[in-house]
Design a protein around this motif. Structure first.
Motif, PDB file in Angstrom:
ATOM      1  N   PRO A 172       0.835  -1.201   0.000  1.00 60.35           N
ATOM      2  CA  PRO A 172       0.000   0.000   0.000  1.00 60.35           C
ATOM      3  C   PRO A 172       0.871   1.253   0.000  1.00 60.35           C
ATOM      4  O   PRO A 172       1.398   1.641   1.025  1.00 60.35           O
ATOM      5  N   GLU A 177      -0.092   2.804  -6.131  1.00 59.36           N
ATOM      6  CA  GLU A 177      -1.367   3.303  -6.644  1.00 59.36           C
ATOM      7  C   GLU A 177      -1.167   3.957  -8.011  1.00 59.36           C
ATOM      8  O   GLU A 177      -1.957   3.761  -8.929  1.00 59.36           O
ATOM      9  N   GLU A 178      -0.086   4.722  -8.113  1.00 59.35           N
ATOM     10  CA  GLU A 178       0.170   5.415  -9.379  1.00 59.35           C
ATOM     11  C   GLU A 178       0.384   4.435 -10.528  1.00 59.35           C
ATOM     12  O   GLU A 178       0.051   4.717 -11.666  1.00 59.35           O
ATOM     13  N   GLN A 181      -2.046  -0.640  -8.875  1.00 62.03           N
ATOM     14  CA  GLN A 181      -2.057  -1.878  -8.093  1.00 62.03           C
ATOM     15  C   GLN A 181      -3.339  -2.672  -8.340  1.00 62.03           C
ATOM     16  O   GLN A 181      -3.308  -3.867  -8.596  1.00 62.03           O
TER      17      GLN A 181
ATOM     18  N   THR B 211     -13.126   1.323  -4.576  1.00 58.31           N
ATOM     19  CA  THR B 211     -11.817   0.988  -4.001  1.00 58.31           C
ATOM     20  C   THR B 211     -11.720  -0.492  -3.654  1.00 58.31           C
ATOM     21  O   THR B 211     -12.680  -1.241  -3.757  1.00 58.31           O
ATOM     22  N   GLY B 234      -9.154   3.769  -5.810  1.00 61.57           N
ATOM     23  CA  GLY B 234      -7.830   3.315  -5.418  1.00 61.57           C
ATOM     24  C   GLY B 234      -7.864   1.908  -4.865  1.00 61.57           C
ATOM     25  O   GLY B 234      -8.927   1.354  -4.614  1.00 61.57           O
ATOM     26  N   PHE B 235      -6.696   1.350  -4.666  1.00 62.87           N
ATOM     27  CA  PHE B 235      -6.612  -0.016  -4.142  1.00 62.87           C
ATOM     28  C   PHE B 235      -6.607  -0.004  -2.614  1.00 62.87           C
ATOM     29  O   PHE B 235      -7.493  -0.515  -1.974  1.00 62.87           O
ATOM     30  N   ILE B 241      -2.123   3.686   3.592  1.00 62.27           N
ATOM     31  CA  ILE B 241      -0.969   4.182   2.847  1.00 62.27           C
ATOM     32  C   ILE B 241      -0.198   5.199   3.682  1.00 62.27           C
ATOM     33  O   ILE B 241       1.029   5.155   3.768  1.00 62.27           O
ATOM     34  N   GLN B 254      -5.639   9.436  -5.458  1.00 61.77           N
ATOM     35  CA  GLN B 254      -6.719   8.446  -5.590  1.00 61.77           C
ATOM     36  C   GLN B 254      -8.060   9.059  -5.990  1.00 61.77           C
ATOM     37  O   GLN B 254      -9.113   8.563  -5.604  1.00 61.77           O
TER      38      GLN B 254
END
Lengths: 324, 396
Positions: A172, A177-178, A181, B211, B234-235, B241, B254
């Motif tokens: 994480p 994220e960019e 993922q 998400t 987002g993940f 994060i 995100q």
């Protein structure tokens, strides 16, 4: 006699302390016997029996949370141990051909007793330097993409895939994220659902959610006895649902994340027994056991017509959680 | 993982549900509300007319499933299936509350048995299968029922050979169903793979929030992936994060715009044009005549021919800027197509009018609103600087 504090600290789990104490007493007596030639057998034997009993009892009654601690044990065999101890040959293949080479996922061509396969697995690292290098086994998107690129190679040459899952979850972070993922994991799950080659998955330690599933869609899913597989870490679950991270034990129990639970729920196919007292007590034995189980399953899957295999995989995925 | 509903203030503030909003004791008469995003006080009827979008900052408030269906599909065309599929408590899960109690509370609040609504309907006359994940039901989280209903929607779309649209508003997998819910990621991906391999078109539309396990499965696998502006996509959860990197997250992290910039969605589409844009994309992918599945090659001549008949459409396309003009032109075709197919239908429903399908629900006279809205939404688009920022580089 100096009391040798073997393995204390991170290597000894709290519930293992009584066992560790017995170990120490036995060792003391054995050292004494060695140096004095006294006959201490009558004292050592009962201690050894007690130790064995205690070990059995402790490990038969592990709570889900304790099992998680065993799954995370620092001395537990990792993918590098399995590669060394299990394979006759291994050629690691790096890189996702797009961005980089994620050290948190190992991929390579392997042979074992004449069976060729592609090995894919999370790498947690042994030394601190290695652990940092591979983010403690939490992969970035390029790791999942590397895995897929190699799995397609295996598909092309009709080589089965063995996936060793051991991650607390996908990494994480901002960069993850960019680089997508979620997308990387989604693509892997989808592609693995119809990849035309047998896939065997084994959760060897931690099966952390999407990070595990990203290399974990397979024809046979197995778990080592003291591994766990969960939709969320018990820490995360406790923090969200109990609004308090200290309820990890309750969360671990509620999530039904052990092999036994998941066998009953029909999620996994098989539990691979560990040496008494956990894989960390006898890594060599663990490696041998896993090797035998893998050989059996690979040979079994290989004997099935591919079309039937893919259809069966689809059916299994499509009916996950169905009543009955 | 599921995001708690309470973390998303707009979950409790759906603009077009007057009775609930009125309880919010904010402003006299319930005519005013505070936008959770820009914190400005805005006139609620304005928000409603803009399809639950803040007139000041363009913030897209949540829509529930019924509103979403109404926004996207032709009026009264939606036939829901599997509405009775009810969740089970696989794990006997109890945290502070037993899972069945949470389910009951969610059912009472939403009138639904679980977070997914699936069914068949038409969009500009074209039959589609549509699924919606409703964030107001336990964070739109995916457990067995959601996974199963979406998979059935995929199967149904394959069987009918029609496009599949899924709108996600979901925090991810539902932890109260443990690994069963994790495995719904695999289930939906497997079902989707079959549908897409047979040539099926899947348009994934990400709304706030999309998400976790939902994004890490089917939602990221659209043939075309759209997002509403400003949606959280987002993940991993931002708090997780932040705990990992131990520094502030970048601005706009995100969000839809972030995901667009990094290449993971195809377009950001403002709610006011979402229905038409989807119809347009389907027209361009499949050819303007509805009722055909991919093997039917798109026939451009036919599309152009019809389009040229429709004068006003071309004009509107131009008004929207040059880059998207071809797309605009194509969308103009759809009313023409529709009227040629369903000859009885009046031609008076060009796409702009449909910018306010919620209006009907918001108890205004549909015609009046439609006319008013045709101009209003448009002008809102050009007068609001923020909206322009988010739209200009992407959708126009």
């Amino acid at each position: 006699m100096v009391k040798a504090k073997r393995n204390d600290g991170p290597g000894v789990l709290e519930f293992e302390r009584p066992i560790r104490d017995l170990d120490e007493r036995i060792e003391e007596l054995e050292t004494l016997r060695g140096s004095t030639n006294m006959d201490l057998e009558p004292e050592i034997e009962p201690l050894k029996e007690r130790r064995l009993d205690l070990l059995k009892k402790t490990y038969e009654n592990l709570s889900p949370w304790q099992r998680i601690l065993v799954a995370r044990h620092p001395n537990r065999p990792l993918i590098t141990d399995y590669i060394q101890g299990m394979l006759d040959a291994f050629v690691e293949l790096h890189g996702d051909r797009a961005f980089g080479d994620d050290k948190a996922i190992v991929t390579g061509l392997a042979t074992m007793e004449g069976e060729r396969f592609l090995l894919v697995g999370h790498r947690k690292g042994k030394s601190m330097a290695e652990r940092l290098e591979c983010n403690f086994g939490s992969a970035h998107p390029e790791g999942y993409r590397k895995a897929l690129q190699k799995m397609k190679l295996a598909e092309k040459f009709g080589i089965p895939i063995v996936s060793l899952i051991n991650t607390s979850g996908a990494y994480p972070g901002v960069a993850a994220e960019e680089r997508g993922q979620a997308s990387a994991i989604a693509v892997n799950i989808m592609e693995m659902s119809h990849l035309k080659t047998p896939i065997v998955g084994v959760v060897t330690g931690e099966g952390g959610s999407g990070g595990a599933l990203g290399i974990g869609v397979c024809d046979r899913l197995m778990m080592l006895e003291n591994s766990y597989y969960s939709v969320i870490s018990p820490e995360g679950c406790a923090a969200i649902l109990w609004r308090d991270g200290s309820n990890v034990q309750e969360a671990a129990t509620a999530l039904k994340l052990t092999g036994k639970d998941l066998r009953e729920l029909g999620i996994i196919d098989h539990i691979i027994p560990e040496p008494l007292g956990g894989a960390h007590r006898d890594p060599r034995m663990m490696i041998l056991t896993l090797k035998q189980e893998l050989l059996k399953v690979i040979r079994e899957l290989r004997s099935q017509p591919l079309d039937e295999l893919i259809e069966a995989r689809f059916k299994k995925l499509r009916t996950l959680g169905d009543p009955g | 993982m599921i995001r708690d509903e309470k973390t998303s203030p707009e979950a409790r503030n759906p603009g077009s549900q007057p009775e609930r909003a009125r309880k919010k004791k904010e402003m006299p008469g319930g005519l005013w509300m505070r936008c959770k995003s820009c914190e400005k006080t805005v006139f609620k009827p304005d928000v409603e007319r803009l399809l639950n979008v803040c007139p000041e900052c363009n913030h897209h408030f949540l829509l529930n499933s019924a509103q979403r269906v109404q926004l996207i599909l032709d009026a009264a065309s939606f036939e829901e299936f599997d509405a009775d599929l009810a969740p089970r408590d696989f794990l006997n899960f109890t945290d502070l509350k037993p899972y069945p109690e949470r389910l009951k509370a969610a059912e009472e609040k939403t009138g639904m048995k679980d977070a997914a609504t699936v069914g068949v309907g038409t969009l500009h006359g074209r039959t589609v299968v549509m699924g919606v994940l409703d964030f107001t039901f336990i964070g739109g989280s995916m457990g067995y029922v959601v996974g199963e209903k979406l998979s059935r929607a995929m199967d149904r779309a394959a069987e009918l050979k029609v496009p599949l649209l899924i709108f996600t508003g979901s925090g991810g997998a539902r932890m109260m169903e443990g690994v069963v819910s994790l495995m719904q990621m695999a289930k939906t991906c497997a079902a989707l793979a079959r549908f897409q391999k047979e040539g099926g078109v899947f348009i994934s539309c990400l709304t706030d929030p999309s998400t976790g396990g939902v994004l890490a499965s089917f939602a990221s696998l659209g043939d075309v992936i759209l997002a509403e502006p400003g949606a959280v996509i987002g993940f991993a959860g931002p708090r997780v994060i932040q705990n990992t990197i131990r520094q502030e997250l970048p601005d706009g992290f995100q969000r839809s715009e972030f995901m667009l910039r990094h290449g993971f969605i195809d377009r950001i589409v403002h709610r006011s044009t979402l229905r038409d844009d989807i119809a347009k994309i389907l027209d361009l992918l499949l050819g303007p005549m509805p009722g055909h599945h991919p093997p039917a090659a798109p026939k451009e001549e036919r599309g152009e021919g019809k389009g040229s008949k429709k004068g006003p459409g071309t004009g509107r396309g131009k008004a929207n800027g040059s880059k998207g003009s071809s797309a605009k032109g194509a969308s103009k075709n759809s009313p023409g197509e529709k009227s040629s197919k369903k000859s009885g239908k009046p031609k008076s429903a060009p796409s702009v009018v449909r910018e306010s399908p919620l209006e009907g629900q918001a108890k205004d006279g549909a015609g009046r609103v439609a006319e008013k809205d045709a101009g209003k939404t448009r002008s809102a688009g050009s007068s609001n600087p923020k909206q322009k920022v988010s739209q200009t580089p992407t959708s126009k």
